[in-house]
Structure formats: structure tokens, C-alpha cells
Design a protein around this motif. Structure first.
Motif, short mmCIF file in Angstrom:
data_model
loop_
_atom_site.label_atom_id
_atom_site.label_comp_id
_atom_site.label_asym_id
_atom_site.label_seq_id
_atom_site.Cartn_x
_atom_site.Cartn_y
_atom_site.Cartn_z
N LYS A 8 29.57 105.39 37.71
CA LYS A 8 28.39 104.87 38.40
C LYS A 8 28.24 103.41 38.01
O LYS A 8 28.37 103.07 36.84
CB LYS A 8 27.17 105.68 37.98
N ARG A 9 27.97 102.56 38.99
CA ARG A 9 27.89 101.12 38.73
C ARG A 9 26.71 100.49 39.45
O ARG A 9 26.36 100.91 40.55
CB ARG A 9 29.17 100.44 39.18
N VAL A 10 26.14 99.47 38.82
CA VAL A 10 25.11 98.65 39.44
C VAL A 10 25.84 97.58 40.24
O VAL A 10 26.73 96.91 39.74
CB VAL A 10 24.20 98.00 38.37
N ARG A 11 25.47 97.44 41.50
CA ARG A 11 26.13 96.47 42.37
C ARG A 11 25.52 95.07 42.22
O ARG A 11 24.32 94.92 42.02
CB ARG A 11 26.00 96.91 43.83
N ASN A 12 26.38 94.07 42.33
CA ASN A 12 25.99 92.66 42.37
C ASN A 12 25.17 92.20 41.16
O ASN A 12 24.16 91.53 41.30
CB ASN A 12 25.23 92.34 43.66
N LEU A 13 25.62 92.57 39.99
CA LEU A 13 25.00 92.09 38.75
C LEU A 13 26.09 91.47 37.91
O LEU A 13 27.07 92.14 37.56
CB LEU A 13 24.33 93.25 38.00
N TYR A 14 25.93 90.21 37.57
CA TYR A 14 26.93 89.51 36.76
C TYR A 14 26.45 89.46 35.31
O TYR A 14 25.36 88.96 35.04
CB TYR A 14 27.18 88.10 37.30
N ILE A 15 27.25 89.98 34.41
CA ILE A 15 26.95 89.97 32.98
C ILE A 15 27.67 88.77 32.38
O ILE A 15 28.89 88.76 32.27
CB ILE A 15 27.40 91.28 32.30
N LYS A 16 26.91 87.75 31.99
CA LYS A 16 27.46 86.49 31.51
C LYS A 16 27.57 86.49 29.99
O LYS A 16 26.58 86.70 29.29
CB LYS A 16 26.55 85.36 31.97
N TYR A 17 28.77 86.24 29.48
CA TYR A 17 28.99 86.14 28.04
C TYR A 17 28.25 84.92 27.50
O TYR A 17 28.28 83.85 28.10
CB TYR A 17 30.49 86.03 27.74
N GLY A 18 27.56 85.09 26.39
CA GLY A 18 26.83 83.99 25.77
C GLY A 18 25.34 84.06 26.03
O GLY A 18 24.57 83.33 25.39
N GLU A 19 24.93 84.90 26.93
CA GLU A 19 23.52 85.05 27.24
C GLU A 19 22.85 85.95 26.19
O GLU A 19 23.50 86.80 25.58
CB GLU A 19 23.36 85.65 28.64
N ASN A 20 21.58 85.78 26.01
CA ASN A 20 20.82 86.56 25.04
C ASN A 20 20.92 88.05 25.35
O ASN A 20 20.78 88.45 26.51
CB ASN A 20 19.36 86.10 25.10
N PRO A 21 21.16 88.91 24.34
CA PRO A 21 21.29 90.36 24.59
C PRO A 21 20.06 90.97 25.25
O PRO A 21 20.18 91.83 26.11
CB PRO A 21 21.49 90.95 23.20
N PHE A 22 18.87 90.51 24.88
CA PHE A 22 17.65 91.03 25.48
C PHE A 22 17.61 90.73 26.98
O PHE A 22 17.22 91.57 27.79
CB PHE A 22 16.42 90.42 24.79
N VAL A 23 18.04 89.54 27.35
CA VAL A 23 18.07 89.15 28.77
C VAL A 23 19.07 90.01 29.53
O VAL A 23 18.79 90.48 30.63
CB VAL A 23 18.41 87.64 28.91
N LEU A 24 20.25 90.23 28.94
CA LEU A 24 21.27 91.05 29.60
C LEU A 24 20.77 92.48 29.83
O LEU A 24 20.95 93.04 30.92
CB LEU A 24 22.55 91.07 28.77
N LEU A 25 20.15 93.06 28.81
CA LEU A 25 19.63 94.42 28.94
C LEU A 25 18.52 94.48 29.98
O LEU A 25 18.46 95.40 30.79
CB LEU A 25 19.12 94.94 27.59
N SER A 26 17.65 93.47 29.99
CA SER A 26 16.56 93.42 30.96
C SER A 26 17.08 93.32 32.39
O SER A 26 16.58 93.99 33.30
CB SER A 26 15.63 92.25 30.67
N LYS A 27 18.09 92.46 32.58
CA LYS A 27 18.67 92.31 33.92
C LYS A 27 19.30 93.62 34.39
O LYS A 27 19.17 94.00 35.55
CB LYS A 27 19.73 91.20 33.91
N PHE A 28 19.98 94.30 33.47
CA PHE A 28 20.61 95.57 33.82
C PHE A 28 19.55 96.61 34.21
O PHE A 28 19.68 97.30 35.22
CB PHE A 28 21.47 96.09 32.67
N ILE A 29 18.51 96.72 33.39
CA ILE A 29 17.45 97.70 33.67
C ILE A 29 16.79 97.42 35.01
O ILE A 29 16.58 98.33 35.82
CB ILE A 29 16.41 97.70 32.53
N TYR A 30 16.47 96.16 35.27
CA TYR A 30 15.83 95.79 36.53
C TYR A 30 16.71 96.13 37.74
O TYR A 30 16.25 96.74 38.71
CB TYR A 30 15.49 94.30 36.52
N ALA A 31 17.98 95.77 37.65
CA ALA A 31 18.90 96.04 38.78
C ALA A 31 19.12 97.54 38.96
O ALA A 31 19.17 98.02 40.10
CB ALA A 31 20.24 95.35 38.52
#
Length: 69
Positions: A8-31
Motif C-alpha cells: 500500500k502506498r501514498v501517491r504523490n508524496l516526495y520524502i526529501k532527505y535532510g528534512e526534519n523527521p517531524f515534518v516528514l512524519l506529518s506530511k505522511f500522516i496528512y497525505a
């Protein structure tokens, strides 16, 4: 490394290396919420991502995303 079978995958979400872990988790949850994932599915991915270091977090989140071109 996808935790679901079939994967199962979230579509159209780019996980950028170097970004804050909290921001990455938040973006994933929102998407994932927007794409109608259940709360249990989201928690499963988030808890697995939090277990390791930063590189493991990136790998787990990227294995659950798909960029459409």
C-alpha cells in the motif's frame, strides 16, 4: 520493506532527505488521511518508522510512497 501485503502506498508524496523527521512524519500522516488510509494503517507505518534512526525513517516512508510521473 512495505509493511502491507499487497503493498500500500501514498501517491504523490516526495520524502526529501535532510528534512526534519517531524515534518516528514506529518506530511505522511496528512497525505495518508487524505487518501483514506485507516488510523491503524497509518500508526503501523509511523511506529515502524520511529523505531530506527533517520535513515531507517526515510527508507520506511519511501517504501510506502509512490510518485506518479
Amino acid at each position: 520493506m512495505n509493511l502491507f501485503n499487497p503493498s500500500k502506498r501514498v501517491r504523490n508524496l516526495y520524502i526529501k532527505y535532510g528534512e526534519n523527521p517531524f515534518v516528514l512524519l506529518s506530511k505522511f500522516i496528512y497525505a495518508a488521511h487524505r487518501q483514506k488510509w485507516s488510523k491503524e494503517e497509518i500508526e503501523r507505518v509511523i511506529s515502524a518508522a520511529k523505531k530506527g534512526n533517520y535513515i531507517a525513517l526515510i527508507r520506511i516512508l519511501r517504501s510506502h510512497t509512490h510518485i506518479e510521473e
